[in-house]
Design a protein around this motif. Structure first.
Motif, PDB file in Angstrom:
ATOM      1  N   SER A 115      28.607  32.923  27.792  1.00  0.00           N
ATOM      2  CA  SER A 115      29.877  32.291  28.178  1.00  0.00           C
ATOM      3  C   SER A 115      30.987  32.647  27.192  1.00  0.00           C
ATOM      4  O   SER A 115      32.148  32.793  27.575  1.00  0.00           O
ATOM      5  CB  SER A 115      29.730  30.772  28.248  1.00  0.00           C
ATOM      6  OG  SER A 115      28.862  30.431  29.308  1.00  0.00           O
ATOM      7  N   GLN A 128      31.553  28.566  34.548  1.00  0.00           N
ATOM      8  CA  GLN A 128      30.263  27.885  34.543  1.00  0.00           C
ATOM      9  C   GLN A 128      30.481  26.399  34.844  1.00  0.00           C
ATOM     10  O   GLN A 128      29.716  25.802  35.582  1.00  0.00           O
ATOM     11  CB  GLN A 128      29.594  28.054  33.172  1.00  0.00           C
ATOM     12  CG  GLN A 128      28.222  27.390  33.087  1.00  0.00           C
ATOM     13  CD  GLN A 128      27.463  27.756  31.811  1.00  0.00           C
ATOM     14  OE1 GLN A 128      27.965  28.452  30.929  1.00  0.00           O
ATOM     15  NE2 GLN A 128      26.220  27.286  31.726  1.00  0.00           N
ATOM     16  N   ASP A 187      29.917  33.294  35.911  1.00  0.00           N
ATOM     17  CA  ASP A 187      29.136  32.670  34.843  1.00  0.00           C
ATOM     18  C   ASP A 187      28.234  31.591  35.441  1.00  0.00           C
ATOM     19  O   ASP A 187      28.691  30.485  35.731  1.00  0.00           O
ATOM     20  CB  ASP A 187      30.075  32.089  33.784  1.00  0.00           C
ATOM     21  CG  ASP A 187      29.323  31.699  32.504  1.00  0.00           C
ATOM     22  OD1 ASP A 187      28.069  31.778  32.496  1.00  0.00           O
ATOM     23  OD2 ASP A 187      29.984  31.312  31.526  1.00  0.00           O
ATOM     24  N   GLU A 188      26.961  31.920  35.597  1.00  0.00           N
ATOM     25  CA  GLU A 188      25.969  30.986  36.147  1.00  0.00           C
ATOM     26  C   GLU A 188      26.436  30.312  37.421  1.00  0.00           C
ATOM     27  O   GLU A 188      26.330  29.089  37.574  1.00  0.00           O
ATOM     28  CB  GLU A 188      25.594  29.934  35.093  1.00  0.00           C
ATOM     29  CG  GLU A 188      24.897  30.570  33.915  1.00  0.00           C
ATOM     30  CD  GLU A 188      24.183  29.563  33.032  1.00  0.00           C
ATOM     31  OE1 GLU A 188      23.780  28.504  33.553  1.00  0.00           O
ATOM     32  OE2 GLU A 188      24.009  29.855  31.851  1.00  0.00           O
TER      33      GLU A 188
HETATM   34 MG   LIG Z   1      27.005  29.803  29.337  1.00  0.00          MG
END
Ligand SMILES: [Mg+2]
Ligand SMILES: Nc1ncnc2c1ncn2[C@@H]1O[C@H](COP(=O)(O)OP(=O)(O)OP(=O)(O)O)[C@@H](O)[C@H]1O
Lengths: 249, 482
Positions: free
Chosen positions: A41, A85, A170-171
């Motif tokens: 991240s 995220q 991000d995820e």
């Molecule tokens: Mg992360």
């Protein structure tokens, strides 16, 4: 498209990225995996230009420009998109109004006229179908009261609306149920093209079954310690990170 | 729409855009305040004897009162009430029969402010009473309104033409002795608007008063009285601006609203008095008493205010809920930036049975400013089943500004339900970055976030005003994140 050379960055004096090298060509999909806290991240924040992340060394070229010199909004206008995220809520601001503002800012930057209300609505309709976003969500305040999965889906909807050159996810898969995962992955696949690249940060090989990456990288302790093709993801799934950690000491 | 963009650009340039001074010849009362000043004003206005007596009585009471400097969360130097001009009027004839008679400079002033006094040129259905310094210069659409029995005119005219209505209601909601500034206003008020909506009439257009201070060292003391007779409805707007000057100027207005049985009054203000410069020099002292009474059953009074201007604001638009089932509402956005100070809020006095009040207050503080909410919810003994809901939010834009909340609740009836919610938040770097990442710069992002934060209040404003208010919020908060 994107070239990162020996990128080092710290947060609050603590070095988190310790020399990242990565080259992404137009149309490629790169997956980045790695244990919690390894800096994934942080890398996306640094690329997007978030305050508080200090680049201490290295260069990043994005579409022939020095990315690190651009303001966060100019990076976005140049075509960098980050699917967060943890997407942020903006109470009282409708998703639609937010996106229209964003889209027009990007268009103004490119010397284009503001989009007409009619074209905008047509675009909303088309793109919300892509991620099967409930039209009610489009009219609600940005992410406010959205479920975790709805927030993630909304990020991909925004991606589709803003039409970036490079999208960092991000995820995006975390928090999605199995059906939603498939829908979001399908949406991303439809957005794949020869001039759009993706960086997909994930912990799960499962997502990569749907969105098949060209390359897989392992980020560990602020460095890319291993790169390979999609088989690497399978291997990680099977063996975990210990063998990589062992290799890098 | 290039024109619209121009307007927007102008708004976004960040400076106070109404700060010009017009070169209008004026006639003033001698500086300072005495019984003679009051006689001078009354005489200038050709007032009947009873009006003069009313003023003098208020003045004599005012002499016994003290400036309220302790309880408000405000600091400013003492005001020298002898260094103020209490009356200034454009020299030409104060009331015009046609626009051709109006001083062209004065017309230009209002054009510059975006207010057209030419009925033909006005697209939207808004009737305007334009007040500059101490007098009303023009009230539009009067004939059209009078066909429905609606009286909409300057206060001075009302005193002469409708003395019975004025006598009956003037001071009935805000008595002259109510507070220091109300007493001062009662003594020296110069002009303002008067409005009466007869029984069962829904006023077909928005009524509005536009206040402008032009002269230096001149106080503005306007008086507004609005009466909605049984079953009547009116929506009223108030706007105001002043030139940029280095010294502070005093504005002490009184607004009284009376809603009879089944009547509804919606009163909206966009307050944009000159706030002073970035160092806190100059600006208007805005000490205003606004109060409405729901006299009849099932009546309703709703205050909506967007406060962005003034150096110091002291203002509590309130409702006395006397009629059974009457409703009071207060929706407020108060923005302070640089060295501005605001102490504002409302009072909801529940007297009748089944009365209901709603308070939504959104404070936004930036720079070195101080922003206080002060509210009283009083449920009196006989107010069976009274309900109040208060929501009071503060948004901080910097580390050096202050937000304060002073809610007072007095409940004398056990059946009452009073709810109070309060939040304080700092404008989130996360939110700003999220916007940046979508291509939106900080200025625009703040405008978006703040407008979203104020949405409940802005939604209460009439359309045209809401757009104006949104732009105003953007300008007021320019460069304020830190
Ligand atoms: Mg992360
Ligand atoms: N703002 C911050 N202040 C202090 N430390 C930070 C900050 N941001 C990140 N870090 C630290 O940097 C390291 C990397 O964090 P990062 O969020 O990049 O990890 P990640 O690889 O995305 O992890 P995950 O898989 O859990 O999402 C962690 O040790 C984290 O605590």
């Amino acid at each position: 498209m994107l070239e990162i050379r020996n990128l080092k960055a710290s947060v609050e004096e603590k070095e988190i990225l310790k020399g990242i090298n990565l080259k992404i060509n137009a149309g490629e999909v790169h997956a980045i995996m790695g244990p919690n806290g390894s800096g994934k991240s942080t890398l996306s924040s640094v690329l997007a230009g978030r305050d508080g992340y200090e680049v201490t060394e290295g260069e990043v070229d994005f579409l022939q420009k020095n990315l690190l010199e651009l303001s966060p909004e100019d990076r976005a206008r140049e075509g960098l998109f980050l699917a967060f995220q943890y997407p942020i809520e903006i109470p009282g601001v409708s998703n639609i109004n937010f996106l229209k503002t964003a889209l027009n800012e990007i268009r103004t930057y490119k010397g284009l006229e503001a989009i007409s209300a009619k074209d905008f609505l047509a675009l909303v309709k088309e793109k919300s179908q892509l991620v099967e976003l409930d039209s009610k969500l489009a009219n609600r305040s940005v992410n406010e009261g959205f479920s975790g999965g709805e927030k993630k889906r909304n990020e991909i909807f925004q991606l589709a609306m803003l039409n970036p050159k490079l999208a960092i996810l991000d995820e995006t898969d975390s928090g999605l149920d199995i059906d939603a995962l498939r829908i979001v992955a399908n949406g991303v696949n439809k957005l794949r093209s020869k001039d759009r690249s993706f960086i997909i940060i994930t912990h799960y090989q499962r997502l990569l079954d749907y969105i098949v990456p060209d390359f897989v990288h392992v980020l560990y302790n602020g460095k890319i310690v291993k790169s390979g093709t999609k088989e690497l993801a399978l291997e990680l799934e099977e063996k975990g990170y210990d063998w990589i950690k062992a290799e890098t000491v | 729409m290039p024109e619209e963009n121009e307007i927007l650009d102008e708004h976004l340039s960040g400076e106070y855009k109404y700060g010009f001074v017009s070169n209008i010849e004026s006639e003033k009362a001698p500086i300072g305040l005495s019984e003679d000043t009051i006689r001078f004003i009354s005489q200038k206005k050709n007032e009947p004897e009873w009006m003069l007596e009313w003023r003098l009585k208020a003045f004599r009471h005012w002499l016994t009162m003290k400036e309220p400097t302790h309880w408000p969360h405000l600091t400013y130097p003492n005001i020298d009430f002898q260094q103020i001009y209490y009356y200034a009027a454009p020299k030409q004839k104060p009331q015009y029969n046609s626009l051709d008679e109006v001083d062209p400079e004065l017309l230009r002033t209002f054009e510059k402010l975006g207010i057209s006094l030419d009925e033909q040129k006005r697209l939207s259905g808004i009737a305007v009473d334009a007040v500059i310094d101490s007098v009303s210069v023009k009230t539009t659409f009067r004939e059209k309104l009078s066909e429905m029995g609606i009286i909409f005119c300057s206060f001075s005219e009302a005193v002469r033409e409708y003395p019975d209505l004025v006598k009956q209601y003037l001071g009935s909601v805000v008595p002259p002795a109510d507070n220091f500034y109300a007493a001062l206003n009662s003594a020296v008020f110069s002009d303002g608007s008067f409005c009466y909506i007869p029984k069962g009439v829904r006023c077909p257009m928005e009524l509005s008063t536009y206040f402008r201070i032009n002269e230096a060292n001149t106080g503005q003391f306007e008086r507004t009285l609005l009466i909605a007779d049984e079953g009547a409805y009116v929506s009223y707007l108030e706007g105001c601006t002043a030139p940029m000057r280095d010294e502070n100027q005093l504005h002490a207005a009184v607004v009284e609203l009376v809603a009879l049985k089944d009547a509804e009054i919606k009163y909206s203000t966009v307050q944009n008095w000159y706030p002073g410069n970035k160092e806190g020099k100059g600006g208007i002292y805005n000490f205003v008493t606004k109060r409405g009474i729901c006299l009849g059953d099932y009546s309703k009074i709703s205050w909506t205010q967007v406060e962005t201007g003034s150096a110091v604001t002291w203002k509590y638009p309130s409702c006395i809920l006397k009629g059974n089932y009457s409703i009071g509402e207060f929706y407020s956005v108060a923005v302070t930036n640089n060295y501005q100070q605001a102490d504002t809020g409302t009072k909801m006095i529940h007297i009748g049975k089944n009365t209901k009040s709603t308070i939504v207050s959104k404070g936004i503080s930036a720079g070195f400013s101080n922003n206080s909410y002060r509210g009283l919810v009083a449920i009196q003994k006989g107010a069976e089943n009274a309900r109040n809901y208060t929501q009071c939010d503060s948004l901080l834009m910097s580390d050096k500004c202050g937000a304060h909340t002073f809610p007072y609740i007095e409940v004398k009836n056990k059946t009452a339900k009073v709810e109070h919610e309060a939040t304080t938040s700092k404008i989130g770097e996360d939110q700003l970055f999220y916007c940046n990442q979508r291509g939106i710069n900080n200025e625009k992002a703040i405008a978006l976030i703040v407008n979203g934060y104020c949405k409940e209040v802005l939604n209460q404003l009439p359309m045209e005003f809401a757009v104006e208010a949104q732009k105003l919020l953007e300008v007021s908060l320019e460069g304020s994140v830190g």
